[in-house]
Design an enzyme around this catalytic site. Sequence first.
Site, PDB file in Angstrom:
ATOM      1  N   ASP A 521       0.847  -1.194   0.000  1.00 11.91           N
ATOM      2  CA  ASP A 521       0.000   0.000   0.000  1.00 11.91           C
ATOM      3  C   ASP A 521       0.879   1.239   0.000  1.00 11.91           C
ATOM      4  OD1 ASP A 521       0.669   0.664   2.866  1.00 11.91           O
ATOM      5  OD2 ASP A 521      -0.270  -1.285   3.176  1.00 11.91           O
ATOM      6  N   GLU A 601      23.267 -22.112 -17.508  1.00 12.19           N
ATOM      7  CA  GLU A 601      22.301 -21.258 -16.803  1.00 12.19           C
ATOM      8  C   GLU A 601      22.991 -20.030 -16.215  1.00 12.19           C
ATOM      9  OE1 GLU A 601      18.902 -24.280 -15.051  1.00 12.19           O
ATOM     10  OE2 GLU A 601      20.935 -24.433 -14.249  1.00 12.19           O
TER      11      GLU A 601
END
Length: 712
Positions: A521, A601
């Site tokens: 928020d 990777e």
Amino acid sequence: MIKVENNLFTLTGDNFTYQMKVDSFGRLLHLYHGPKIIGDASSIISYRDRGFSASPYEAGFDRTYSYDYLPLEISTLGEGDFRTPGIIISQEDGTTSSAFIYKEHRVYNGSNKIKGLPSVVIEDAECLEITLEEELSKAKIILTYIIKDSSLVRGLEIVAGDKKIKLKKALYTFDYLYGSFDVTYFEGRHCSERTRKRATINTGALTFTSRKGATSHQINNGFIICDSNTTELFGSALSLELLWSGSFTFFAEKNQYGSTRVGLGMGSEFFEYELQNSSIALPELLITFSSNGFSDLSIKNNRFIMSHIRRKNLSKLNNPVLLNNWEATYFDFTGEKLLSIAKEAKALGCDLFVLDDGWFSNRNDDLSSLGDWFENKDKLKMDLNTLSSLITKEGIAFGLWVEPEMVSENSILFKNHPEWALMLKNKKPVRGRYQLVLDLSNKDVVAYIKSFLDDLITRGKLSYMKWDYNRFITDFFSSVTPAGKIEYDYILGLYSIFEYLNEKYPHLMIEGCSGGGGRFDLGLIYYTPQSWLSDNTDAIERLDIEFGSSYLYPIATFGSHVSAVPNHQTHRVTPLFTRSCVAMLGSYGLELDPTKLSEEEKNEIKFEIKEYKKYASLIKDGDFYRLLDSNEASSALCVSRDKSKALLIAVNRLSHGNPVDHHVKLKGLDENKNYLINGKVIPGSLLVNAGLLLPFTFSNDYEAIRLYIEEV
Ligand code: GLA
């Protein structure tokens, strides 16, 4: 611009007008909020005798004047307004009727910082302050309005005099006499936060309440009210967002005459605040307006948040690429293991290593030790200072996970201070994740939290802290604070700790977290520039969480990580490139064990981090456009404000035989410029209006595309 003419208040932003008027009975009417107008909108109010509508005594026998119908800036009980009220106070004699009458106003330039609460930061803001007084108790309401660009910020303070009042409800309300509106809200659950939903506002209130002491995963405290025909690119819409991290209430309803009332503010049924010669300030409400659909609304709103709410004095760690060890090790690690992860993280290009849960006291699972914030030397085989020094010596900053608001029953802190936990007197506490919530309305608890954080920040030489909150409040009982005040005073206690830390350690970056996005928020964003978006790190599910969150929050505030496959929440396997593209729609990081990656990777991640760093400021400071958001595919575009650069990311979900093509119009680019995409020069007008065919190969599920677009 704020213009006051006689009793008419006209507030004009870049693209909207907000108008109020004090009527002949001293009531503050809400006349208009929408695209810019000139003139007095009180002409749209019709005064008619409406059967069974009550009139105040001072109207005499004039039955055409009734609060049953009038658009009010402040709505209370007992005055003949039968809609849902925004403000309820109970008077000394127990009555809950109240009437607030205009007293005075002033217009001034200045900053409007509210003590103890987050508030918008605008140098020399243009402010209007209107004071109303309650007839019986003489309590005052001080309303404030700040205008900037396409946004309006409302504030409200209630000041009680000698007469005791109890504030039982305190919501901002908005009345619209005419029109048909929808509300867009962002609902969800743990691991699936802020999914966008839309409902028509009708008779019978649509209400959402968080009574959890926090914002919650279930419903966010930001809403969008729009015309019933508004879409992503067309129509009027306004967003309402509270600068608040606690319980809240929202409602929207139509009355019998077709007028709409919307309310939003802090507090739930637990809230009741006694006042006498004292005051309470409500959290501010940010309201942004657009006549051009949700996309434009999000951009205007999110620019405002980045400039005037999100904390700016961020250390050197501006948008650090971090590696967090939670999904890499969970509770199972040693200092040595952490060091090897941190070294590898550095080699991959990360700026920061974050040690998550499990480093303190006897915490080897989530059953114990919260509250005892000293390192577990047996487990780490070293102290915090040494671990931090060894890690930072590798050239990577060090950060730590904490959950300061919590206590485990199985802890020294709880043994010494059971009264510091929120729990009822003669009843066993309600547990959540095996833990209890500390009483942050108690100054001693706040002081304790500050002191152990001081110790950790100093000894651990912390550059970053992940501040977690893994359960909600159930037992609203404190040993020092009246029960009805806990919802408010708790959050003030929390904010006071953030204020303290931000002031004392300006170099420290704090990331908010609450089991992922349970306390996402504007209150938190004011103190913590980013928040962990969700505990769900699956690239495909995260697309929905990112897209939903982007309506009301800038993507720079999204903590967003590449995790291992099969994903720990969904068990889905997605390509690394897709995971990375999705993580780029936020503040990028890794949530995996780099020592377990293959060379291939590692090389791919190194490349991806380099790429992210190239685009980081575009992602952080640019405008975010949702181009495509369907069950089949998602696509977004980040565009620099000068429209010279853009980054397009698209993900096709499942691959189909004989697939349907995906095509997007690149809204946000300049129709008069030419752009280079994949070595080809393409006119902006073509990209904006004819669009771009997304070059998916459809050769596997979860395929992603990333295109860098530059003006030539
Ligand atoms: C919460 C957070 C996770 C992790 C765990 C640790 O669930 O959202 O990221 O920090 O707590 O217990």
